[in-house]
Motif scaffolding. Structure first.
Motif, PDB file in Angstrom:
ATOM      1  N   ARG E  57       0.992  -1.365   0.078  1.00 35.82           N
ATOM      2  CA  ARG E  57       0.201  -0.010  -0.039  1.00 35.82           C
ATOM      3  C   ARG E  57       0.767   1.178  -0.175  1.00 35.82           C
ATOM      4  O   ARG E  57       1.663   1.392   0.824  1.00 35.82           O
ATOM      5  CB  ARG E  57      -0.685   0.063   1.289  1.00 35.82           C
ATOM      6  CG  ARG E  57      -1.819   0.935   1.441  1.00 35.82           C
ATOM      7  CD  ARG E  57      -2.640   0.775   2.495  1.00 35.82           C
ATOM      8  NE  ARG E  57      -3.613   1.809   2.785  1.00 35.82           N
ATOM      9  CZ  ARG E  57      -3.549   3.049   3.135  1.00 35.82           C
ATOM     10  NH1 ARG E  57      -2.473   3.405   3.615  1.00 35.82           N
ATOM     11  NH2 ARG E  57      -4.642   3.949   3.129  1.00 35.82           N
ATOM     12  N   LEU E  58       0.924   1.996  -1.326  1.00 34.25           N
ATOM     13  CA  LEU E  58       1.931   2.835  -1.274  1.00 34.25           C
ATOM     14  C   LEU E  58       1.222   4.149  -1.198  1.00 34.25           C
ATOM     15  O   LEU E  58       0.144   4.511  -1.890  1.00 34.25           O
ATOM     16  CB  LEU E  58       2.696   2.723  -2.518  1.00 34.25           C
ATOM     17  CG  LEU E  58       3.469   3.818  -3.440  1.00 34.25           C
ATOM     18  CD1 LEU E  58       4.706   3.998  -2.104  1.00 34.25           C
ATOM     19  CD2 LEU E  58       3.976   3.433  -4.611  1.00 34.25           C
ATOM     20  N   GLU E  59       1.595   5.255  -0.402  1.00 31.18           N
ATOM     21  CA  GLU E  59       1.041   6.455  -0.329  1.00 31.18           C
ATOM     22  C   GLU E  59       1.972   7.343  -0.829  1.00 31.18           C
ATOM     23  O   GLU E  59       3.379   7.574  -0.562  1.00 31.18           O
ATOM     24  CB  GLU E  59       0.705   6.607   1.063  1.00 31.18           C
ATOM     25  CG  GLU E  59      -0.425   5.961   1.643  1.00 31.18           C
ATOM     26  CD  GLU E  59      -0.849   6.232   3.030  1.00 31.18           C
ATOM     27  OE1 GLU E  59      -1.811   6.766   3.340  1.00 31.18           O
ATOM     28  OE2 GLU E  59       0.293   6.159   3.808  1.00 31.18           O
ATOM     29  N   VAL E  60       1.583   8.555  -1.645  1.00 26.70           N
ATOM     30  CA  VAL E  60       2.688   9.681  -1.880  1.00 26.70           C
ATOM     31  C   VAL E  60       1.611  10.977  -1.920  1.00 26.70           C
ATOM     32  O   VAL E  60       0.487  10.912  -2.328  1.00 26.70           O
ATOM     33  CB  VAL E  60       3.155   9.561  -3.375  1.00 26.70           C
ATOM     34  CG1 VAL E  60       4.296   8.499  -3.636  1.00 26.70           C
ATOM     35  CG2 VAL E  60       1.976   9.030  -4.506  1.00 26.70           C
ATOM     36  N   ILE E  61       2.503  11.667  -1.270  1.00 27.01           N
ATOM     37  CA  ILE E  61       1.737  13.246  -1.478  1.00 27.01           C
ATOM     38  C   ILE E  61       2.580  14.102  -2.295  1.00 27.01           C
ATOM     39  O   ILE E  61       3.694  14.251  -2.440  1.00 27.01           O
ATOM     40  CB  ILE E  61       1.887  13.698   0.061  1.00 27.01           C
ATOM     41  CG1 ILE E  61       0.912  13.035   0.950  1.00 27.01           C
ATOM     42  CG2 ILE E  61       1.594  15.139   0.157  1.00 27.01           C
ATOM     43  CD1 ILE E  61       1.126  13.294   2.463  1.00 27.01           C
ATOM     44  N   VAL E  62       1.749  14.769  -3.294  1.00 27.02           N
ATOM     45  CA  VAL E  62       2.074  15.313  -4.368  1.00 27.02           C
ATOM     46  C   VAL E  62       0.962  16.368  -4.698  1.00 27.02           C
ATOM     47  O   VAL E  62      -0.095  16.404  -4.246  1.00 27.02           O
ATOM     48  CB  VAL E  62       2.031  14.162  -5.476  1.00 27.02           C
ATOM     49  CG1 VAL E  62       3.146  13.174  -5.223  1.00 27.02           C
ATOM     50  CG2 VAL E  62       0.987  13.614  -5.645  1.00 27.02           C
ATOM     51  N   GLY E  63       1.720  17.331  -5.577  1.00 29.79           N
ATOM     52  CA  GLY E  63       0.755  18.226  -6.222  1.00 29.79           C
ATOM     53  C   GLY E  63      -0.261  17.688  -7.039  1.00 29.79           C
ATOM     54  O   GLY E  63       0.031  16.537  -7.602  1.00 29.79           O
ATOM     55  N   GLU E  64      -1.152  18.363  -7.703  1.00 27.33           N
ATOM     56  CA  GLU E  64      -2.136  17.866  -8.578  1.00 27.33           C
ATOM     57  C   GLU E  64      -1.697  17.243  -9.631  1.00 27.33           C
ATOM     58  O   GLU E  64      -2.146  16.236 -10.125  1.00 27.33           O
ATOM     59  CB  GLU E  64      -3.348  19.030  -8.628  1.00 27.33           C
ATOM     60  CG  GLU E  64      -4.418  18.658  -9.418  1.00 27.33           C
ATOM     61  CD  GLU E  64      -5.672  19.529  -8.911  1.00 27.33           C
ATOM     62  OE1 GLU E  64      -5.681  20.437  -8.228  1.00 27.33           O
ATOM     63  OE2 GLU E  64      -6.927  19.205  -9.215  1.00 27.33           O
TER      64      GLU E  64
END
Ligand code: AMP
Ligand code: AMP
Ligand code: AMP
Ligand code: NA
Ligand code: NA
Ligand code: NA
Lengths: 100, 320, 320, 320, 100, 100
Positions: E57-64
């Motif tokens: 389960r991979l989470e990335v926080i990024v811009g739109e």
């Protein structure tokens, strides 16, 4: 269905901070928490040894005010020294009054 | 057996080979990984087993026999962090926090290096005193605490007591000292019951552990390149310094040649299990890349490959 | 000892029984599960231990003794995937990708089946050559690569080199070959140190592993029912074919009866550790249910129960 | 060997010491934790190994020899939950669900306590019958089922069949009974193959397990303080009661002194592996703090420290 | 409190893809990631062996924009062949400027 | 990009409920699930033994109606007896039509 709108604060941090972060969120008013083991990379690379585990992913469901207090503490006492990321979402919680 | 033969034996033991195999895995970008929990399980097992064996030995050691060696060990625990601190300040020009962090690491002891020294001494036909593991437990703690004390001005006040508490109740120290007590109290009777679990398979478990450690160390090499050649020199000079001090104190304490080589190696080694955790919590402003790369990336393989045979060769002269 | 007695012994070994116990757990819907990491830990241990033992044996084997058997093994590594590929195309009427996926599995080797053959041979009073584990490492790789090559037209171009790299540095192959080198370099001296960990408890660890494997295999049986009777027949005919080729080549290479049975079993077995991972990455369009159900659900128990005794009985004639 | 000497030996075994070391870790707020999966791995190993050894013993036990002891065990499985239930109702004034939950725990058996009794008996120079582990498997189940039956009125209807199914196929019972079958079928031949894994390191593995169990138990002590002194008394009186019944039935069944002490201890012990899971699912309205604190926080250490020597001393009189 | 509104992209996929997915999200512009081990079922049942682990389960926080690029790659190169699920949420991130 | 707006229901519960909860969500209409091991504390403290694992964190992506059905079942059959927390969020899912 009694759904209450609350904040879900998610904190990812180096595993060595587990004990301290749990105390911290409790002190700021969280009534409970959920914790999973995680790994990850960010701007700071690997930090301590695997023997201490890697990252933890800490979730707390709290009211808006407590959420803010938690984030403020993190920003002041943890962000400058440790690898931490924290973010907030809106969630609707079953029997949510239990958690505020 | 001559030294070149011993060197070969040392290099070609399954443990040392496994360490380099782990490094190779990283270098070849193999997808080899240890399942979560296996590293922690092996650490737990090794630390408890070391303590336990030390305890059983201690249970039939007289106070007189161990008094002087214990004193020598405590002296090492006070001296070596100070030496490491000032070397780091002067030679590496580090700030107080980073120098103190290195001091904490080089002032305490690496259990795995200790074990390698023990095997080496045995293979060379000598014998270290039975209570050596007791001394490991003794040397594990003061270095870390002194290191933190040295950085006190640097650290943001307060938390010193908490930090010391955390070292003493930290799992590494707790397991080793706890195992020691279990060993002391249950003695040979207890040993008979659990020998097949804590003694016989020990070196094999250590081999697996070193496979993983090789992977961890190899991942540190990138840091090392960035941190420069002075750190590499530091990571080899300090063990030589500490090892010499260790030999002198061992002589003074009346240890056998075998015991002396092991004590010197202990002094020369840098902790990478107990110290990093304690330092990370007590001195968060110190740079972990620095102390982990030095302790695990330089000093650990240095001692394994060259340090131990050198301390042995020197001891041969001194004791000859 | 006559064959029915050997069959009984084979069936009633703790390993085989554990396999069926695992299957029973699934069938009874027991909530028995292996903790995350235990399966991976056991695999890691078994693969390294196999390699290590092979290496130690190799360290006192002359090049002459192993040259022909190694050549025979390489020939098997080239022949068997081709046989499996065309059987799958003709008889199962599979497309290229799926046929190639099966070829990769039946062209490489199942370490557990290999071990079962070794035990069987020992129980029957014979002895396989010491270097057999070396041959396992040799047979593990080419099948997978050839399988991927066969599917090249089918695969969406490009990634072939990457796939081969991934097989060679993949953890299964890396651990086995790495263990082999550690064994070769540390030799009998090294063996003495770690025997109590890598040799004595080996079959017990294998028993636990088979308990889990039985559970995995049983979960595949649903797939099998869906995929039909032809796949079951394929999963039993191909091992017989490959086993026969193995015996012939073993005779040619001058192996003993024991070694021949083991080599035949290796040829007859289908990989379910290294191959599935490599194939999944290199041939994603192939259906995993197909190759896992065949390799683990049919061929593995077939070899365990009937295959090995059959290869033995045949070898008795040929060598008699 | 006199009793005070045995008591000392019992207290100072590595297992018992490890249990208290674990408790100490919690008390000192050490950050010692077991990696996820290690506790489950050790449980799995211990349960299977107990079953397996029992099975191998059973494979050369005649039906006559075991018939009466098995009957006595079944009687214990019926009697003890009823005794526990009514004691809990009357003396602790619990509602039906909570009393039934306690009954389920005290009616089944703690594998670790059983092993401690076995060691104690051996150390005292006696010998328990080989088939004792078989009796453990026999006693594990009926208590839980009877407990749930007793609570039937209390439980919210329905799910009884499901609950019984869940006990029987639950991993604890499945592993122990499964290991038993593997042992019976593979016999001494099988034992030779896996002895170095399932027998020799057993007590060492148990030591690690007890380290963790000590931590779990210590965390229960807070519950205990809240639940009060009556529960503590209950947790010590019921084992004495059950132990006495066990001795009487052992005498009746013609067991040796060693076997009698072990059977009495089995009766006196309270399950904390199989029972809690089954009860939690079948009687969710019962309070887990209550039954876990009693079984693990009171009865387990009570038996370990005082119970076993007491049953032994009593048996000495009865058999003398 | 400096909270920045960003996208949290969560990807659940078979564990064997770990290395490839991490490269992929990095190439599309993610500055970090958090990964947990998971198991699960969907339309495709079990896939490879347990030896390779199960799901990640991979989470990335990024811009739109990066979020969109990641999802597009997944859809084109992974969805057709592998068991993958991916979804996006809005989150408010402490010191969020670090992650875009 | 075909993103479909769906509900992400997250349930944290004692691990012993794993089998039952999976059946439950399937029965209410979920087409798949993702599960991670977790630990945590709330109003009810520790419950069963570690041997059974600790908590599970179960995620299901479903349509609005199914989400509601799941929450209702939880509230009726699990909240009174077991340690459970459940909450809902809005997520945008790639090829989301697969999950409703
Ligand atoms: N962009 C990101 N998306 C998801 N997780 C992140 C991101 N950046 C950092 N993290 C997580 O936060 C931890 C600390 O990040 P950092 O302080 O940047 O090293 C990393 O180890 C990751 O687990
Ligand atoms: N509706 C769903 N809710 C949550 N996770 C899901 C859902 N469907 C699939 N998954 C996860 O995505 C993985 C791949 O799904 P699939 O491609 O449908 O087999 C599964 O193994 C689950 O972990
Ligand atoms: N406020 C909260 N925030 C996050 N997770 C929680 C919270 N409260 C409870 N939990 C989780 O839900 C589980 C059951 O909670 P409870 O029923 O309150 O004991 C706990 O073990 C936690 O994992
Ligand atoms: Na040192
Ligand atoms: Na083959
Ligand atoms: Na009982």
């Amino acid at each position: 269905m009694e759904l209450v709108r609350l904040k879900l604060v998610t904190i990812v941090a180096e595993a060595i901070l587990e004990k301290r972060l749990l105390e911290e969120v409790r002190r700021q008013g969280a009534k409970g928490y959920t914790l999973t083991d995680a790994r990850g990379e960010g701007s700071r690379g690997l930090r301590t040894m695997d023997w201490e585990g890697k990252n933890i992913r800490l979730e707390v469901i709290v009211g808006e005010e407590v959420a803010e207090r938690i984030l403020r503490t993190l920003q002041e006492n943890y962000f400058p020294y440790y690898a931490v990321i924290a973010f907030v979402e809106n969630v609707e919680v079953v029997r949510g009054y239990k958690y505020v | 057996m001559d030294i070149s033969e011993l060197l070969r034996l040392n290099l070609l033991s399954p443990m040392v080979l496994a360490f380099f195999l782990g490094a190779l895995a990283v270098w070849l970008k193999s997808d080899l990984t240890f399942p979560e929990g296996l590293y922690a399980t092996l650490s737990l097992y090794l630390l408890f087993a070391i303590g336990f064996k030390g305890g059983v030995e201690l249970s039939h050691t007289s106070v007189q026999a161990i008094a002087l060696p214990a004193l020598a060990t405590l002296l090492l625990g006070l001296l070596t962090p100070v030496v490491a601190y000032f070397t780091a300040r002067r030679y590496l020009r580090l700030d107080e926090a980073n120098a103190a962090a290195l001091a904490a690491h080089y002032g305490s002891v690496s259990a795995v290096t200790f074990l390698a020294a023990l095997s080496f001494v045995q293979a060379s036909g000598h014998r270290a005193e039975g209570f050596m593991p007791t001394l490991v437990a003794l040397l594990e703690v003061p270095g870390v605490i002194l290191g933190i004390l040295l950085a006190r001005r640097a650290s943001r006040g307060g938390r010193l007591g908490e930090a010391i508490r955390e070292v003493l109740t930290g799992k590494s120290v707790f397991l080793m000292v706890g195992g020691l007590w279990v060993g002391v109290l249950s003695g040979e009777e207890g040993m008979k019951k659990v020998e097949a679990f804590f003694v016989a398979p020990f070196q094999g478990a250590l081999t697996l552990f070193l496979l993983e450690l090789g992977m961890v160390a190899a991942r540190r090499l990138a840091d090392l390149r960035r941190l420069g050649v002075r750190l590499v020199l530091f990571g080899m000079a300090v063990p030589l310094l500490h090892g010499s001090v260790g030999l002198v104190l061992a002589k003074w304490a009346g240890l056998s040649l075998g015991g002396a080589v092991v004590l010197a190696t202990m002094a020369a080694s840098a902790s990478y299990i107990a110290a990093p955790a304690a330092v990370r919590l007590a001195l968060p402003q110190a740079n972990p890349s620095l102390y982990l790369a030095a302790a695990l990336g330089v000093t650990f393989p240095f001692n394994l490959l060259l340090g131990i045979p050198l301390y042995y060769a020197t001891a041969l002269r001194l004791w000859g």
